[in-house]
Design an enzyme around this catalytic site. Structure first.
Site, PDB file in Angstrom:
ATOM      1  CB  SER A 157      28.712  32.426  51.102  1.00 62.55           C
ATOM      2  OG  SER A 157      27.427  32.956  50.944  1.00 62.55           O
ATOM      3  CE1 TYR A 170      30.598  36.961  48.209  1.00 62.72           C
ATOM      4  CE2 TYR A 170      28.359  36.273  48.719  1.00 62.72           C
ATOM      5  CZ  TYR A 170      29.638  36.581  49.130  1.00 62.72           C
ATOM      6  OH  TYR A 170      29.980  36.501  50.472  1.00 62.72           O
TER       7      TYR A 170
HETATM    8  N1  LIG Z   1      29.001  39.528  55.618  1.00 64.52           N
HETATM    9  C1  LIG Z   1      28.356  38.410  55.376  1.00 64.52           C
HETATM   10  O1  LIG Z   1      27.155  38.268  55.624  1.00 64.52           O
HETATM   11  C2  LIG Z   1      29.099  37.258  54.781  1.00 64.52           C
HETATM   12  C3  LIG Z   1      28.422  36.045  54.621  1.00 64.52           C
HETATM   13  C4  LIG Z   1      29.090  34.971  54.068  1.00 64.52           C
HETATM   14  C5  LIG Z   1      30.413  35.096  53.712  1.00 64.52           C
HETATM   15  N2  LIG Z   1      31.057  36.298  53.868  1.00 64.52           N
HETATM   16  C6  LIG Z   1      32.451  36.353  53.462  1.00 64.52           C
HETATM   17  O2  LIG Z   1      33.252  36.689  54.573  1.00 64.52           O
HETATM   18  C7  LIG Z   1      34.460  37.298  54.106  1.00 64.52           C
HETATM   19  C8  LIG Z   1      34.673  38.632  54.850  1.00 64.52           C
HETATM   20  O3  LIG Z   1      33.633  39.508  54.482  1.00 64.52           O
HETATM   21  P1  LIG Z   1      33.209  40.792  55.334  1.00 64.52           P
HETATM   22  O4  LIG Z   1      31.742  40.732  55.420  1.00 64.52           O
HETATM   23  O5  LIG Z   1      34.013  40.927  56.554  1.00 64.52           O
HETATM   24  O6  LIG Z   1      33.555  41.933  54.273  1.00 64.52           O
HETATM   25  P2  LIG Z   1      34.527  43.198  54.390  1.00 64.52           P
HETATM   26  O7  LIG Z   1      34.320  43.913  55.678  1.00 64.52           O
HETATM   27  O8  LIG Z   1      34.342  43.940  53.118  1.00 64.52           O
HETATM   28  O9  LIG Z   1      35.987  42.516  54.429  1.00 64.52           O
HETATM   29  C9  LIG Z   1      36.674  42.068  53.298  1.00 64.52           C
HETATM   30  C10 LIG Z   1      38.095  42.609  53.355  1.00 64.52           C
HETATM   31  O10 LIG Z   1      38.838  42.083  52.243  1.00 64.52           O
HETATM   32  C11 LIG Z   1      39.585  43.164  51.690  1.00 64.52           C
HETATM   33  N3  LIG Z   1      39.933  42.935  50.295  1.00 64.52           N
HETATM   34  C12 LIG Z   1      39.161  43.083  49.190  1.00 64.52           C
HETATM   35  N4  LIG Z   1      39.863  42.824  48.083  1.00 64.52           N
HETATM   36  C13 LIG Z   1      41.111  42.511  48.482  1.00 64.52           C
HETATM   37  C14 LIG Z   1      42.300  42.164  47.797  1.00 64.52           C
HETATM   38  N5  LIG Z   1      42.332  42.060  46.459  1.00 64.52           N
HETATM   39  N6  LIG Z   1      43.403  41.890  48.516  1.00 64.52           N
HETATM   40  C15 LIG Z   1      43.400  41.982  49.875  1.00 64.52           C
HETATM   41  N7  LIG Z   1      42.299  42.326  50.584  1.00 64.52           N
HETATM   42  C16 LIG Z   1      41.172  42.590  49.898  1.00 64.52           C
HETATM   43  C17 LIG Z   1      38.642  44.344  51.817  1.00 64.52           C
HETATM   44  O11 LIG Z   1      39.323  45.569  51.602  1.00 64.52           O
HETATM   45  P3  LIG Z   1      38.492  46.830  51.010  1.00 64.52           P
HETATM   46  O12 LIG Z   1      37.690  47.357  52.168  1.00 64.52           O
HETATM   47  O13 LIG Z   1      39.565  47.750  50.538  1.00 64.52           O
HETATM   48  O14 LIG Z   1      37.625  46.309  49.889  1.00 64.52           O
HETATM   49  C18 LIG Z   1      38.136  44.148  53.237  1.00 64.52           C
HETATM   50  O15 LIG Z   1      39.049  44.694  54.186  1.00 64.52           O
HETATM   51  C19 LIG Z   1      34.298  37.453  52.595  1.00 64.52           C
HETATM   52  O16 LIG Z   1      34.878  36.358  51.934  1.00 64.52           O
HETATM   53  C20 LIG Z   1      32.801  37.387  52.404  1.00 64.52           C
HETATM   54  O17 LIG Z   1      32.449  36.982  51.121  1.00 64.52           O
HETATM   55  C21 LIG Z   1      30.438  37.381  54.404  1.00 64.52           C
END
Ligand SMILES: NC(=O)c1ccc[n+]([C@@H]2O[C@H](COP(=O)([O-])OP(=O)(O)OC[C@H]3O[C@@H](n4cnc5c(N)ncnc54)[C@H](OP(=O)(O)O)[C@@H]3O)[C@@H](O)[C@H]2O)c1
Length: 277
Positions: A157, A170
């Protein structure tokens, strides 16, 4: 090299890719792009409710895809997932560690000071992002080490380069993800095989479930002051669209990136390059 040879590198036919957090917004988008490039895709998540839509998309691409339950914080659960996956596909060629996120209870605000952030919330966010990347890399990386081949792609990130305000756990965990990416890249190449590559992408700001509460007003949907500040500090003047990640993800997973390991690639509309002046 000509266009045909280059294009072939993006044909993942016969390769199996596991995406943790595979039913989340970014993981789902990445998994679907891999289906579109002929990969066998495993959507691994603790919550498989949204998987039906992803599997229907995979079906429309004519590829084999499965949704597998798994908790990235529990090695035994991951071992059970790996057994299902290996029974189905025989091997794992690539792992995308896309499970991760933040939560409001680990975020400072007018009502919640740094000093009062509850330990369990800090631990939850720290563990999910760093150990939630390390544990699947152990389970599926061991299989790659035995085969002497494979690719791991982590999701870091902007916080990893310089911490953002309000989200200490985070930020620290994502700095850990970048550091671990370099560590594992060296370890795999030196101890097992130079054909095992480990890289990360560092997305800028994408509106998803984990940050919507920070970037938009729940009631009006308008940008919060933080959301506005991010857009002002992004030279391209917008949030990312999940599709913006795909070219880089496919490239890093493909043989086109055969000599790239230990890299952390910003995909941020210029955010990390901009000094603010
Ligand atoms: N969105 C941004 O701007 C951004 C920027 C930089 C990096 N990221 C990173 O990109 C990645 C994906 O994020 P996203 O934005 O797509 O978020 P998201 O839609 O919340 O996706 C994360 C997924 O991981 C699942 N998860 C959480 N805890 C888990 C566990 N213990 N075991 C298995 N699965 C689990 C979540 O399930 P639940 O729905 O049940 O929690 C969700 O389906 C993350 O690492 C995030 O930190 C995102």
């Amino acid at each position: 090299m000509n266009l045909k040879e280059l294009s072939c590198m993006y044909d993942f036919k016969g390769r199996t890719v596991v995406v943790t957090g595979g039913t989340g917004i970014l993981g789902g988008e990445i998994g679907c792009a891999l289906c579109g490039c002929n990969a066998n895709v495993v959507f691994l998540d603790r919550n498989l409710d949204p998987a039906q839509r992803l599997l229907e998309y995979a079906n429309s691409c004519g590829v084999r895809a499965i949704a597998v339950p798994g908790d990235v914080l529990d090695n035994e659960s991951l071992a059970r997932s790996a057994e299902i996956i290996l029974n189905e596909f025989g091997q794992v060629d690539a792992l995308v560690n896309a499970a991760g996120g933040n939560k409001p209870q680990a975020t400072t605000s007018r009502d919640l000071s740094f000093f009062d952030l509850p330990p369990e919330a800090l631990r939850f966010v720290f563990d999910l992002n760093i150990l939630g990347t390390v544990f699947p890399s152990q389970v599926f990386g061991k299989h790659m080490a035995q085969r002497g081949d494979g690719v791991i792609l982590n999701i870091s990130s902007m916080n990893a380069f310089r911490p953002l305000t309000r989200i200490p756990a985070y930020s620290a965990a994502k700095a850990g993800v970048s550091n671990f990416t370099q560590w594992l890249a060296v370890h795999m190449a030196q101890e097992y095989s130079p054909k095992i590559r480990v890289n990360a992408i560092a997305p800028g700001f994408f509106l998803t479930n984990q940050n919507r509460f920070l970037l938009t007003d729940e009631k009006t949907g308008e940008l919060t002051p933080r959301g506005r500040s991010i857009i002002e500090h992004t030279p391209m003047g917008r949030f990312g669209d999940p599709q913006d990640l795909l070219g880089a993800v496919l490239w890093l997973l493909s043989p086109a990136a055969a000599f790239i390991t230990g890299a952390v690639l910003p995909i941020d509309g210029g955010f990390s390059a901009f000094s603010g002046v």
